[in-house]
Scaffold this active site. Structure first.
Site, mmCIF file in Angstrom:
data_model
loop_
_atom_site.group_PDB
_atom_site.id
_atom_site.type_symbol
_atom_site.label_atom_id
_atom_site.label_comp_id
_atom_site.label_asym_id
_atom_site.label_seq_id
_atom_site.Cartn_x
_atom_site.Cartn_y
_atom_site.Cartn_z
ATOM 1 C CG ASN A 1 -1.678 1.239 1.453
ATOM 2 O OD1 ASN A 1 -1.778 2.060 0.541
ATOM 3 N ND2 ASN A 1 -2.246 1.405 2.640
ATOM 4 C CD1 TRP A 2 3.543 1.231 -2.916
ATOM 5 C CD2 TRP A 2 3.817 2.682 -4.607
ATOM 6 N NE1 TRP A 2 4.456 0.690 -3.785
ATOM 7 C CE2 TRP A 2 4.641 1.563 -4.836
ATOM 8 C CE3 TRP A 2 3.823 3.725 -5.546
ATOM 9 C CZ2 TRP A 2 5.467 1.461 -5.953
ATOM 10 C CZ3 TRP A 2 4.633 3.623 -6.675
ATOM 11 C CH2 TRP A 2 5.453 2.503 -6.864
ATOM 12 C CE LYS A 3 0.218 3.277 4.862
ATOM 13 N NZ LYS A 3 0.216 3.450 6.318
ATOM 14 C CG HIS B 1 -5.677 1.820 5.362
ATOM 15 N ND1 HIS B 1 -5.204 2.745 6.263
ATOM 16 C CD2 HIS B 1 -4.660 0.955 5.135
ATOM 17 C CE1 HIS B 1 -3.948 2.451 6.565
ATOM 18 N NE2 HIS B 1 -3.590 1.374 5.893
ATOM 19 C CD GLU C 1 -2.689 5.393 6.967
ATOM 20 O OE1 GLU C 1 -2.666 5.450 5.720
ATOM 21 O OE2 GLU C 1 -1.754 4.899 7.641
ATOM 22 C CD GLU D 1 -3.173 -2.552 7.389
ATOM 23 O OE1 GLU D 1 -2.114 -2.822 6.821
ATOM 24 O OE2 GLU D 1 -3.789 -1.496 7.215
ATOM 25 N N GLY E 1 3.107 1.970 10.729
ATOM 26 C CA GLY E 1 4.134 3.002 10.589
ATOM 27 C C GLY E 1 4.902 3.311 11.860
ATOM 28 C CB SER F 1 5.668 -2.116 11.869
ATOM 29 O OG SER F 1 5.317 -0.776 12.176
ATOM 30 N N GLY G 1 2.905 -1.185 4.219
ATOM 31 C CA GLY G 1 2.956 0.221 3.855
ATOM 32 C C GLY G 1 4.366 0.634 3.488
ATOM 33 N N GLY G 2 5.061 1.255 4.439
ATOM 34 C CA GLY G 2 6.369 1.860 4.172
ATOM 35 C C GLY G 2 7.354 0.977 3.431
HETATM 36 C C1 PEP Z 1 -0.590 0.105 6.246
HETATM 37 O O1 PEP Z 1 -0.925 1.231 6.577
HETATM 38 O O2 PEP Z 1 -1.322 -0.555 5.490
HETATM 39 C C2 PEP Z 1 0.658 -0.412 6.795
HETATM 40 C C3 PEP Z 1 0.696 -1.674 7.091
HETATM 41 O O3 PEP Z 1 1.714 0.457 6.995
HETATM 42 P P1 PEP Z 1 3.195 0.103 7.540
HETATM 43 O O4 PEP Z 1 3.617 -1.192 6.900
HETATM 44 O O5 PEP Z 1 4.025 1.272 7.105
HETATM 45 O O6 PEP Z 1 3.088 -0.038 9.022
#
Ligand code: PEP
Length: 258
Positions: free
Chosen positions: A11-13, A98, A100, A168, A174, A214, A235-236
């Site tokens: 997920n590049w957000k 999600h 967010e 999640e 993050g 994470s 994500g990241g």
């Molecule tokens: C996400 O928001 O979908 C996520 C898992 O982010 P991260 O891997 O950066 O914690």
């Protein structure tokens, strides 16, 4: 236990300009040189990159997902994007609910449910996200929260072929923090059980339940082999082709997850 083919979805957000497509090209190249046949890969870039990403990924076997959709197919909804538009741009899946979106945009379970139905209407796989906040985690209400989100967000007709659940914990996103492996096992087993109540026709046993929060190359080898973890929503660490590939690679030679 049913064997389930794992999925690692990135997920590049709200990250990525045209230049970031180089990471997709690099991922495509790595997988072409050294495939990981044991797992599926998906990348969910921002909507602005979908069409170009579809061109980069064509024929690669890497699926393309989007990050959100409106429940309706078209209409006077300035700035919104329908599931049909995402499919038209080349996506085959869409993330809905999600945290967010739930937090930044006040999205409710009812709305997330409607968005999942919109995904099915457009022929997309719905990746339905659930997860407790830090306060809910601390006060011990995690399972109550997840039960409520699953009952409210997941359509009864959801099937393994059109739906993926992503657990999640909001406090793990993050932050570099992750639940213990025992906690992940407990929560994923619980989710599988609730899905058994929510879904018609015994669909729960084959549905993918991803862990997100994470996940990175250093912890993927442990987190992704917890029982009832059928892959990751990342994500990241998905923004970098080498890291994303490293997380896929943990499945090499280790077959399907249960
Ligand atoms: C996400 O928001 O979908 C996520 C898992 O982010 P991260 O891997 O950066 O914690």
């Amino acid at each position: 236990m049913t064997a389930i083919r794992p999925l690692v979805a990135g997920n590049w957000k709200m990250n990525g300009l045209g230049a970031s497509l180089g990471e997709l090209e690099a991922l495509r190249e790595r997988l072409a040189q050294k495939p990981v046949p044991e797992a599926d890969a998906m990348v969910c870039p921002p909507a602005t990159l979908l069409t170009r990403a579809a061109q980069v990924l064509a024929g690669s076997g890497i699926a393309l997902g989007a990050q959100d959709c409106h429940p309706l197919a078209s209409g006077a909804h300035t700035g919104d994007i329908s599931a049909e538009m995402l499919a038209d741009a080349g996506a085959t899946a869409v993330i809905v609910g999600h945290s967010e979106r739930r937090i930044d945009h006040g999205e409710t379970d009812v709305l997330v449910h409607a968005k999942a139905l919109a995904a099915y209407r457009a022929g997309l796989t719905a990746i339905i996200c659930i997860g407790e906040t830090e306060a809910e985690h601390r006060d011990g209400s995690t399972l109550d929260v997840l039960n409520r989100q699953l009952q409210g967000s997941v359509p009864r007709q959801a099937r393994a072929a059109d739906t993926v659940i992503a657990y999640e914990p909001v406090w793990a996103i993050g932050s570099g923090l992750t639940p213990t492996l025992a906690d992940v096992a407990e929560v994923h087993g619980f989710i599988r059980g609730v899905l058994g109540q929510v879904l018609d026709g015994g669909a729960a046993g084959a549905m993918r339940i991803l862990y997100g929060g994470s996940v990175k190359p250093a912890n993927a080898g442990e987190l992704l082999f917890v029982p009832n973890v059928n892959g990751a929503l990342v994500g990241g660490a998905s923004l970098n082709a080498a890291d994303f590939y490293a997380m896929l690679e943990v499945y090499r030679g280790r077959g399907r997850s249960g």
